[in-house]
Scaffold this motif. Structure first.
Motif, PDB file in Angstrom:
ATOM      1  N   THR A  13      -3.428   2.105  -3.181  1.00  0.00           N
ATOM      2  CA  THR A  13      -3.113   3.427  -2.668  1.00  0.00           C
ATOM      3  C   THR A  13      -4.392   4.016  -2.097  1.00  0.00           C
ATOM      4  O   THR A  13      -5.448   3.382  -2.146  1.00  0.00           O
ATOM      5  N   THR A  38       0.831  -1.201   0.000  1.00  0.00           N
ATOM      6  CA  THR A  38       0.000   0.000   0.000  1.00  0.00           C
ATOM      7  C   THR A  38       0.862   1.246   0.000  1.00  0.00           C
ATOM      8  O   THR A  38       1.714   1.425   0.879  1.00  0.00           O
ATOM      9  N   ILE A  39       0.638   2.114  -0.983  1.00  0.00           N
ATOM     10  CA  ILE A  39       1.340   3.393  -1.113  1.00  0.00           C
ATOM     11  C   ILE A  39       0.540   4.455  -0.369  1.00  0.00           C
ATOM     12  O   ILE A  39      -0.622   4.720  -0.706  1.00  0.00           O
ATOM     13  N   PRO A  47      -2.209  12.210  -1.765  1.00  0.00           N
ATOM     14  CA  PRO A  47      -2.680  10.845  -1.961  1.00  0.00           C
ATOM     15  C   PRO A  47      -4.113  10.641  -1.486  1.00  0.00           C
ATOM     16  O   PRO A  47      -4.951  10.126  -2.226  1.00  0.00           O
TER      17      PRO A  47
END
Length: 481
Positions: free
Chosen positions: A214, A163-164, A380
């Motif tokens: 993400t 996971t970013i 993000p």
């Protein structure tokens, strides 16, 4: 399904940013949708101090020049989760922060410190805890970037998800550091952990994991393009078929004005008088003019270029001239800190600044302000705009990443159908930011319309259950079929 979350920090024990909030909330949310989730963390002092009923499962060996350590299992009551902690004092028990020394300089052996976390995850995947073995390992951000590589190197019988949380922070090190990690030589290169001539922990996660995610759908699309791909857009575009955009949630047990014990007066959408009292209390505490008619803007953020703070700095004079106030909480770039301090000194009745981070005061700022500024260059997901929505503090944001996914602009058509929840601008320019501020000030002069937008925002639900269901579905796709 058993899932091991691997991360470097967890709220409320250790927090430097939004990653900790996610790590603290996701395991309990996963439990609510039938996932048995545990966490693996480095043995920082704050983590060890919060660990109860700890027992040593095994002494882990070193790999290459990566030291081993004791793998502990215990409970983190503050986070409500069973945790594994890698106890390696030489790696983690140091003065300063988790990633840098007291002067803000990154620890020179960070590649070893966080490679050790990857090897610990592999040990758990191979059965280090004989009573609990994960089916999926979910590694979070660059600190856990080596987890999928270590799983691959050991042929651990698990699925991996990476996971970013922020592609800008990739964990880049000199190429010579690769030889110290104990990984197969074949893992080096363009088809592996090398990016632009450097060892790159983020690239390792993106390359070796079975599934990628993400923290918002829009950011998942943006990072496949050069502008926001940070040099990894080609790899991400090539793996688009396994890349998921899952919007973060907000934990209502922590962020709800109706139950928040950290704020002056609790309130909800049907009882907004409490918010006015929170604002008056905030103005008084900060030495701002006690004026209920002055729109109060706030910033709760790292003071960095990414967060769009240059736009705020350049716009403060005009905001003050139009009768607005500004309260800032954050730390970061020394030049930005100095500029904010100077503005507060020259406008003491209108601008207040606190350098540093203070969790209770962050709650009080969000509760007392009218508008929360999140004009990010890229974002993000963003959590502060979600906190703002929950507290009736209208977000003023740039249309990027998770900000685009969570805030609806107060355009006339959106005001008409009660979908407006804040103020959104497009271009990263002083003029575009100023236009959004002026629209906010214009709406503030129309109390009935402003209250309607507040209530629309407070009615939005960004709880963790929706996110947890999406994570669960992704984990199922990661498993062998």
């Amino acid at each position: 399904m058993r899932v091991l979350q691997v991360c470097a920090e967890i709220f409320p024990l250790l927090k430097t940013g939004g990653l900790a909030d996610v790590a603290g909330a996701l395991p309990a949310a996963l439990a609510g949708v039938g996932v048995d989730a545990r966490v693996l963390l480095p043995g920082f002092d704050a983590i060890l101090q919060g660990l109860q009923n700890a027992e040593c499962l095994v002494e882990l060996p070193g790999h290459g020049q990566v030291p081993g350590g004791r793998l502990l299992r215990g409970e983190l009551p503050a986070a409500g989760v069973t945790a594994y902690v890698l106890d390696s004092p030489a790696l983690y028990q140091r003065p300063g922060g988790p990633y840098a020394d007291a002067a803000g300089q990154s620890w020179p052996d960070n590649h070893l410190r966080f490679a050790a976390l990857g090897w610990a995850a592999a040990a758990l995947a191979l059965g280090a805890d004989t009573t609990w073995r994960p089916a999926v390992v979910n590694a979070h951000d660059w600190h856990a970037g080596l987890v999928p590589a270590c799983l691959r190197a050991t042929a651990a019988p698990v699925a991996s998800v990476y996971t970013i949380h922020n592609l800008a922070y990739q964990g880049q090190f000199d190429a010579a550091c690769f030889a110290q990690l104990g990984l197969p030589a074949s893992f080096w290169g363009v088809n592996g952990m090398e990016a632009w001539g450097q060892l790159n922990f983020m690239k390792a996660g993106l390359y070796f994991a079975d599934r990628l995610s993400t923290v918002s759908p829009t950011y998942a699309r943006e990072i496949q393009q050069p502008e926001q791909g940070m040099g990894l857009d080609g790899l991400l575009a090539g793996r688009a078929n396994v890349l998921h955009g899952i919007l973060n949630g907000v934990d209502p047990a922590v962020w709800s004005p109706a139950s928040d014990t950290l704020i002056n007066t609790r309130y909800d959408a049907s009882r907004l008088a409490g918010k006015a009292r929170c604002k008056a209390d905030l103005q008084t505490r900060l030495g701002l003019a006690l004026d209920p008619k002055a729109p109060l803007f706030c910033v709760v953020s790292r003071l960095t270029e990414q967060k769009g703070l240059p736009l705020v700095l350049n716009g403060v004079q005009a905001m003050v001239a139009r009768g607005a106030q500004l309260a800032v909480l954050g730390s970061g770039d020394a030049h930005m800190e100095a500029r904010f301090r100077a503005l507060a000194a020259s406008h003491p009745a209108s601008v207040a600044v606190r350098i540093g981070y203070d969790e209770p005061f962050a709650h009080q700022l969000v509760a007392g302000a009218d508008v929360i500024l999140v004009p990010s260059r890229f974002e993000p997901c963003g959590l502060t705009q979600l906190y703002g929505l929950a507290y009736g503090t209208l977000p003023l944001v740039r249309r990027v990443g998770g900000l685009a996914d969570t805030v609806t602009d107060s355009a006339l058509e959106n005001l008409e159908d009660d979908t407006a929840t804040g103020f959104v601008f497009e271009e990263f320019t002083d003029a575009a930011f100023d236009a959004a501020v002026r629209r906010a000030l214009a709406l503030y002069k129309r109390p009935k319309a402003w209250t309607a937008v507040m209530r629309a925002g407070m009615a939005r639900r960004h709880d963790w259950r929706v996110a947890a269901e999406a994570y669960r579905d992704m984990y199922r796709l990661a498993l062998p079929h």
